[in-house]
Design an enzyme around this catalytic site. Structure first.
Site, PDB file in Angstrom:
ATOM      1  N   SER A  11      11.313  10.822   6.899  1.00  0.00           N
ATOM      2  CA  SER A  11      10.417  11.827   7.018  1.00  0.00           C
ATOM      3  C   SER A  11      10.945  13.102   7.426  1.00  0.00           C
ATOM      4  CB  SER A  11       9.385  11.262   8.093  1.00  0.00           C
ATOM      5  OG  SER A  11       8.435  12.253   8.518  1.00  0.00           O
ATOM      6  N   SER A  18       0.708  -1.254   0.044  1.00  0.00           N
ATOM      7  CA  SER A  18      -0.003   0.059  -0.040  1.00  0.00           C
ATOM      8  C   SER A  18       0.780   1.186  -0.028  1.00  0.00           C
ATOM      9  CB  SER A  18      -0.923  -0.086   1.415  1.00  0.00           C
ATOM     10  OG  SER A  18      -0.150   0.125   2.436  1.00  0.00           O
ATOM     11  N   TYR A  72       8.393   8.250  16.442  1.00  0.00           N
ATOM     12  CA  TYR A  72       8.443   8.072  14.964  1.00  0.00           C
ATOM     13  C   TYR A  72       9.495   9.077  14.468  1.00  0.00           C
ATOM     14  CZ  TYR A  72       7.010   8.015  10.151  1.00  0.00           C
ATOM     15  OH  TYR A  72       7.059   7.804   8.723  1.00  0.00           O
TER      16      TYR A  72
END
Length: 322
Positions: free
Chosen positions: A175, A50, A201
């Site tokens: 990120s 995904s 994270y």
């Protein structure tokens, strides 16, 4: 200083990480960079059923590459594989079921893979953001187990295969959130103080940047890169950051836009002309620290991270061999 870092990062994100930021940056892209035939080259994509992983796998398949999909859910992975084969007309799509939060599984998979396949490009895309502290069956905090240790073991276990390959590359999907974090090696599993899944994270993503820089120094025959996909509309963002998604959904990038730089790093000749170990955003190397953010870490902390991850890695390697 955390308020400063968070504010500067969010303002930067509104300008650069949204769909508008991609559209602005893409005006300077050279389409020919990714209009390449990669038939005969082998790519491994983790978290490929995904989001950005699947979008990347599709585009590699479109260009004729052999794509190994490494996924946790067999059911969702089979659906993704069928979709890629049908849409791209490429039968060289191979499925592997591996839980990236389980280090013993990764070791078993990698050792078998090394004996059966070749590999030119590894794309570390699998990740998670668990908002409450959760332990795996091995007693590891789940975000750390997946984002940091899983990435470390998958990469180091496949390095012998990559060292033998032509034009070998390792790409890790990080990120821009890592910009708000300074490397912290004193609490890798977030066991002290209040637990903030978003910051955990972000710390993992900072760790991935450090890993990439360290690997680039140690393995000169492989091109390492780490990248920020921008703020993209993916299932992971919708499930892990519902408030952020609700607020930003009309400005988020598509999955394909988020995957664009991953694809460029994986297939273009231009990417490997830039220094190994760099952090990329929209096909350009960008700084890994915000101005005045005080997120630089001393070399000994970076070395300590590598040492600690290697110790974890070897522990689970010996267990996997039973």
């Amino acid at each position: 200083m955390s308020w400063y870092r968070n504010t500067v990062w969010f303002v930067k994100g509104l300008r650069e990480y949204t769909r508008g930021g991609y559209e602005s940056a893409s005006r300077h892209f050279n389409p020919a960079d990714v209009e390449v035939d990669v038939a005969g080259r082998s790519f491994l994509v983790t978290g490929a059923n995904s989001g950005i992983g699947k979008a990347t796998a599709k585009e590699i398949a479109r260009r004729g590459g052999t794509v190994h999909l490494v996924c946790r859910s067999k059911e969702r992975a089979e659906v993704a594989k069928e979709e890629i084969v049908t849409e791209m007309g490429n039968q060289n799509i191979i499925l592997h079921i591996v839980d990236i939060s389980n280090p013993k599984e990764i070791w078993k998979f990698a050792e078998k893979f090394r004996n059966e396949h070749k590999l030119n490009v590894l794309i570390n895309n699998a990740g998670c953001m668990v908002n409450n502290r959760e332990l795996t069956e091995d007693g590891l905090e789940k975000n750390f187990a997946t984002n940091t240790l899983g990435t470390y073991i998958m990469t180091t276990a496949l390095l012998p295969l990559l060292e033998k390959a032509a034009d070998a590359r390792v790409i890790t999907v990080s990120s821009g959130g890592m910009l708000v974090q300074k490397l912290n090696v004193s609490d890798l599993q977030s066991g002290s103080g209040p637990f903030d899944g978003t910051m955990v994270y972000a710390q993992n993503k900072r760790q991935q940047v450090v890993l990439t820089e360290q690997w680039a120094k140690a393995h000169r025959n492989i091109h390492f890169s780490v990248m920020h996909p921008g703020w993209a509309d993916t299932p992971a963002v919708r499930s892990s950051m519902p408030d952020f998604y609700k607020r930003m959904k009309n400005s988020l990038r598509t999955e394909a836009q988020g995957a664009d730089t991953v694809l460029w790093l994986a297939v273009s000749a231009e990417a490997t002309k830039l220094p190994s170990g760099s952090f990329f955003q929209d096909r350009q190397p960008v700084p890994t620290h915000l101005p005045l953010a005080y997120t630089h870490s001393p070399p000994e902390d970076e070395e300590k991270l590598m040492q600690m991850l290697e110790e974890f890695s070897q522990k689970f390697k010996s267990v996997s061999r039973g």
